[in-house]
Design an enzyme around this catalytic site. Structure first.
Site, PDB file in Angstrom:
ATOM      1  N   TRP A  73       4.966  96.043  32.425  1.00 42.99           N
ATOM      2  CA  TRP A  73       5.406  96.964  31.373  1.00 42.99           C
ATOM      3  C   TRP A  73       4.120  97.537  30.797  1.00 42.99           C
ATOM      4  O   TRP A  73       3.335  96.815  30.171  1.00 42.99           O
ATOM      5  CB  TRP A  73       6.197  96.188  30.327  1.00 42.99           C
ATOM      6  CG  TRP A  73       6.874  97.028  29.305  1.00 42.99           C
ATOM      7  CD1 TRP A  73       8.082  97.656  29.427  1.00 42.99           C
ATOM      8  CD2 TRP A  73       6.406  97.314  27.976  1.00 42.99           C
ATOM      9  NE1 TRP A  73       8.394  98.314  28.252  1.00 42.99           N
ATOM     10  CE2 TRP A  73       7.386  98.122  27.351  1.00 42.99           C
ATOM     11  CE3 TRP A  73       5.277  96.968  27.246  1.00 42.99           C
ATOM     12  CZ2 TRP A  73       7.257  98.593  26.047  1.00 42.99           C
ATOM     13  CZ3 TRP A  73       5.145  97.445  25.946  1.00 42.99           C
ATOM     14  CH2 TRP A  73       6.134  98.240  25.365  1.00 42.99           C
ATOM     15  N   ASN A  99       0.014  88.830  31.853  1.00 40.75           N
ATOM     16  CA  ASN A  99       0.965  89.284  30.849  1.00 40.75           C
ATOM     17  C   ASN A  99       0.265  89.153  29.509  1.00 40.75           C
ATOM     18  O   ASN A  99      -0.261  88.097  29.194  1.00 40.75           O
ATOM     19  CB  ASN A  99       2.218  88.388  30.908  1.00 40.75           C
ATOM     20  CG  ASN A  99       3.237  88.725  29.837  1.00 40.75           C
ATOM     21  OD1 ASN A  99       3.084  89.724  29.133  1.00 40.75           O
ATOM     22  ND2 ASN A  99       4.262  87.915  29.740  1.00 40.75           N
ATOM     23  N   GLY A 100       0.229  90.230  28.730  1.00 37.10           N
ATOM     24  CA  GLY A 100      -0.429  90.168  27.419  1.00 37.10           C
ATOM     25  C   GLY A 100      -1.425  91.294  27.270  1.00 37.10           C
ATOM     26  O   GLY A 100      -1.424  92.250  28.059  1.00 37.10           O
ATOM     27  N   GLU A 484      22.411  97.593  12.286  1.00 36.21           N
ATOM     28  CA  GLU A 484      22.486  97.021  13.629  1.00 36.21           C
ATOM     29  C   GLU A 484      23.313  97.930  14.543  1.00 36.21           C
ATOM     30  O   GLU A 484      22.962  98.137  15.709  1.00 36.21           O
ATOM     31  CB  GLU A 484      23.067  95.597  13.550  1.00 36.21           C
ATOM     32  CG  GLU A 484      23.305  94.893  14.863  1.00 36.21           C
ATOM     33  CD  GLU A 484      22.065  94.707  15.727  1.00 36.21           C
ATOM     34  OE1 GLU A 484      20.946  94.972  15.258  1.00 36.21           O
ATOM     35  OE2 GLU A 484      22.226  94.306  16.898  1.00 36.21           O
ATOM     36  N   LYS A 488      21.930  99.646  17.963  1.00 37.48           N
ATOM     37  CA  LYS A 488      22.586  99.469  19.273  1.00 37.48           C
ATOM     38  C   LYS A 488      22.829 100.835  19.905  1.00 37.48           C
ATOM     39  O   LYS A 488      22.602 101.031  21.093  1.00 37.48           O
ATOM     40  CB  LYS A 488      23.938  98.740  19.155  1.00 37.48           C
ATOM     41  CG  LYS A 488      23.890  97.275  18.856  1.00 37.48           C
ATOM     42  CD  LYS A 488      23.421  96.413  20.008  1.00 37.48           C
ATOM     43  CE  LYS A 488      21.935  96.194  19.997  1.00 37.48           C
ATOM     44  NZ  LYS A 488      21.377  95.175  19.155  1.00 37.48           N
ATOM     45  N   GLU A 491      19.568 102.463  21.211  1.00 41.92           N
ATOM     46  CA  GLU A 491      19.008 101.771  22.380  1.00 41.92           C
ATOM     47  C   GLU A 491      19.781 102.084  23.650  1.00 41.92           C
ATOM     48  O   GLU A 491      19.200 102.281  24.710  1.00 41.92           O
ATOM     49  CB  GLU A 491      19.101 100.249  22.186  1.00 41.92           C
ATOM     50  CG  GLU A 491      18.187  99.668  21.183  1.00 41.92           C
ATOM     51  CD  GLU A 491      18.422  98.166  21.073  1.00 41.92           C
ATOM     52  OE1 GLU A 491      17.523  97.416  21.457  1.00 41.92           O
ATOM     53  OE2 GLU A 491      19.503  97.746  20.616  1.00 41.92           O
ATOM     54  N   HIS A 507      21.282 110.263  -1.485  1.00 41.79           N
ATOM     55  CA  HIS A 507      19.897 110.567  -1.831  1.00 41.79           C
ATOM     56  C   HIS A 507      19.152 111.226  -0.673  1.00 41.79           C
ATOM     57  O   HIS A 507      17.929 111.159  -0.613  1.00 41.79           O
ATOM     58  CB  HIS A 507      19.189 109.296  -2.290  1.00 41.79           C
ATOM     59  CG  HIS A 507      19.844 108.680  -3.484  1.00 41.79           C
ATOM     60  ND1 HIS A 507      19.645 109.145  -4.756  1.00 41.79           N
ATOM     61  CD2 HIS A 507      20.761 107.695  -3.582  1.00 41.79           C
ATOM     62  CE1 HIS A 507      20.396 108.442  -5.602  1.00 41.79           C
ATOM     63  NE2 HIS A 507      21.076 107.558  -4.906  1.00 41.79           N
ATOM     64  N   LYS A 606      12.729  93.280  26.875  1.00 43.87           N
ATOM     65  CA  LYS A 606      13.561  92.248  26.257  1.00 43.87           C
ATOM     66  C   LYS A 606      12.751  91.348  25.338  1.00 43.87           C
ATOM     67  O   LYS A 606      13.167  91.016  24.238  1.00 43.87           O
ATOM     68  CB  LYS A 606      14.231  91.424  27.365  1.00 43.87           C
ATOM     69  CG  LYS A 606      15.134  90.318  26.857  1.00 43.87           C
ATOM     70  CD  LYS A 606      16.347  90.884  26.153  1.00 43.87           C
ATOM     71  CE  LYS A 606      17.226  89.819  25.537  1.00 43.87           C
ATOM     72  NZ  LYS A 606      18.131  90.413  24.531  1.00 43.87           N
TER      73      LYS A 606
END
Ligand code: F6R
Length: 611
Positions: A73, A99-100, A484, A488, A491, A507, A606
């Site tokens: 990624w 990874n990192g 939430e 959703k 995404e 407002h 994820k």
């Protein structure tokens, strides 16, 4: 985020690594690669899906008993073949996956450039690999030692796994900040970023700790710290079945996980809540119960969906325990030099247990004397291990990138903790306590009823899937649910969505309202209900399209809405576990109707193991 798989042992490494990479696809990635050792070092890597890599490897001799694989990624350098892992060192003798993020890679790169090194990629990984090779060359030492020396100079987070052309019997791995699991087989070892690639081969695993280096041969696992001292590998038994990470007849993991919620919430309550006896047993936090009761404040630290669970919990804890609660984005909290007093209680909420910002935020808070409680889903994960105490959510593996069942399980755990503390502290009236235990106990069956609305919600999703923007509104306990729901939708469907407290709409956001804008109200009957109905009137007066999640039989609210989703009634404290479910389904079906990859939405990962 990046996925890591490696194998050493008597079997063919390639099919194990390939299958493992597919199991890790859910983490999100944009390129994939494999390196195998068989006489020579062979590296194959490609932008795109693991299946694209597999396709290009058709017909090639891939025989080997040791290998490493990676899904990347992108962080440093765009996603392309060149930047994909594994990387090879300048001499061509070493290959490494990572990874990192190596934060001081620029400085190291400059030192290596001065020594004449050339780089073929834009990655921090290639810099670290050549830095290790340079140390090995200078010191004429084993790779293991070069890795230990190199890592002492590294600032950042990493899991690395290396293979060496001249040593086809050894894998070297190390970790700091990012997860690494080693599966122990019979004369074989499996390495991965999480247990999903390992579970079908062995249930015995070792979670490598920060600053540990692993020297892995088929029949031997040695762990050392960076000071070259042997560490005892602590073997844990995985409590997970293969079926839990497969789709089980559903088209997508996201749908499966939404439909699992009656069971996952039940599993979460089981053994803890006894509504008849009037007890809640939370053995994980028992040791700290007194300190939580006496805490002057509780700080919830989390990201994304888990942060929304924290917001609901803020309302619940303040109501039931009368303790001041703050809810913090981990990424802000960790850098802000927040005031932390000894005895403050920090609750870290995380599905993966590996979110880098949450992890560092609690490390900092712990060093200042705070008590850390983890509300975590993945057993043995970094956040779970660094927490002083906590409670697992027991939702099982969540593979769909968008979090669904983890959210309701987090709410169930946090509600139980609040009920227990409020009751034991004596600030929660006994009748109300007993009523809430029963309300909580009834949630799994009520979720089942909400799921029966699947076809109705699917039809609504089709009706509104052409929207380009939307508003989600709620008050009180349902305000975080609105946030939430909006998250959703963004995404999964890539439709712009805003969540707002319904009253705050006046407002500013009300300027967006016209006859094209769907406005989703989370308006179940609670202490704010009359007020939310007034807000619905305000949207109607401006011709907005109102879709209302309301309680069965609430005809008054229904009369104000263009469309309704009617769910069972529940006490406002537990209602979010029901009202969020139609919003999960709505996002799923809109994404599906638009032909999108609902399990792996673009750009998302994820487990966000980089800051
Ligand atoms: C949203 C989502 C993310 C995560 C966030 C925190 O659907 O999945 O917003 O909630 O990245 O992740 P955890 O809970 O693993 O710390």
């Amino acid at each position: 985020m990046c996925g890591i798989v490696a194998y050493i042992g008597p079997r063919e490494a390639y099919p194990i690594i390939l299958k493992g990479l597919k199991r890790l696809e859910y983490r999100g990635y944009d390129s994939a690669g494999i390196a195998l050792l068989n006489g020579g070092l062979k590296v194959y890597k490609k932008k795109g899906k693991v299946a694209d890599l597999e396709e290009t490897l058709q017909g090639i001799d891939l025989h080997a008993n040791i290998g490493i694989g990676h899904t990347r990624w992108a962080t440093h350098g765009e996603p392309n073949d060149r930047n994909a892992h594994p990387h090879t060192s300048a001499s061509g003798k070493l290959a490494m996956i990572h990874n990192g993020i190596i934060e001081n890679y620029n400085q190291l790169k400059q030192e290596l450039l001065n020594k004449g090194y050339k780089f073929t990629s834009d990655t921090d990984t290639e810099v670290l690999l050549n830095f290790i090779e340079e140390i090995q060359t200078q010191n004429n030492c084993p790779l293991e030692e070069a890795v230990r020396i190199a890592l002492k100079r590294i600032v950042g987070a990493y899991v690395i796994v290396l293979i060496e052309k001249d040593h086809p019997d050894t894998l070297i791995a190390a970790r700091k900040g990012s997860p690494l699991v080693i599966g122990i087989g019979k004369n074989e070892h499996f390495l991965a970023s999480d247990a999903s690639p390992i579970i079908e081969y062995t249930k015995e695993v070792v979670y490598v700790n920060d600053y540990e280096v692993a020297i892995i041969k088929p029949d031997e696992l040695i762990l050392k710290n960076l000071g070259n001292e042997r560490q005892t590998p602590y073997i844990t038994k995985l409590d997970m079945e293969l079926a839990a990470i497969e789709k089980g007849g559903y088209d997508h993991f996201m749908l499966k996980e939404i439909f699992e919620q009656p069971q996952t919430v039940y599993d979460c309550l089981r053994g803890r809540l006894d509504a008849q006896a009037g007890t809640i047993t939370m053995s994980g936090i028992q040791k700290y119960a007194e300190q939580i009761m006496n805490a002057k404040r509780i700080v919830m630290v989390a990201c994304g969906t888990s942060w929304h669970a924290g917001l609901v919990a803020e309302y619940i804890f303040e109501e039931l325990c009368r303790i001041n609660v703050e809810v913090e984005y981990a990424s802000e909290f960790r850098y802000r030099n927040p005031v932390i007093n000894k005895g403050d209680v920090i609750i870290a909420i995380s599905q993966s247990g590996e979110t880098a910002d949450t992890l560092v935020a609690i490390e900092n808070a712990k060093s200042k004397g705070a008590i850390i409680l983890g509300v975590v889903n993945v057993v043995g994960s970094s956040i779970a291990r660094i927490s002083d105490a906590g409670a697992y959510t027991h939702a099982g593996p969540e593979i769909g990138v968008a979090s669904t069942k983890a959210f309701t399980a987090q709410l169930a755990v946090l509600t139980m903790i609040a009920l227990k503390i409020g009751h034991d502290k004596g600030v929660l009236d006994h009748d109300r306590y007993m009523h809430l235990l029963n309300e909580l106990d009834a949630i799994p069956a009520k979720i089942e009823k909400v799921l029966n609305l699947n076809d109705h919600i699917k039809a609504l999703a089709e009706k509104y899937s052409d929207a380009t923007s939307s508003l989600y509104l709620g008050r009180g306990y349902n305000f975080p649910v609105a946030l939430e729901g909006a998250l959703k939708l963004k995404e999964i469907s890539y439709i712009h969505a805003e969540g707002y407290p319904a009253a705050e709409m006046k407002h500013g956001p009300i300027a967006l309202v016209d006859d094209q804008l769907p406005v989703i109200f989370v308006a179940t009957r609670d202490s704010y209900h009359e007020k939310v109905m007034s807000n619905m009137q305000e949207i109607k007066a401006r011709k907005g399209k109102v879709i209302a999640v309301i309680n069965e039989g609430d005809e008054q609210s229904a009369a104000l809405a263009d469309d309704t989703i009617m769910i069972p009634e529940a006490d406002e404290i537990v209602a979010p576990m029901l009202s969020v479910i139609p919003l999960q389904l709505l996002a799923y079906y809109i994404g599906l109707h638009k032909g999108l990859d609902v399990d792996k939405p673009r750009n998302l990962a994820k487990s966000v193991t980089v800051e």
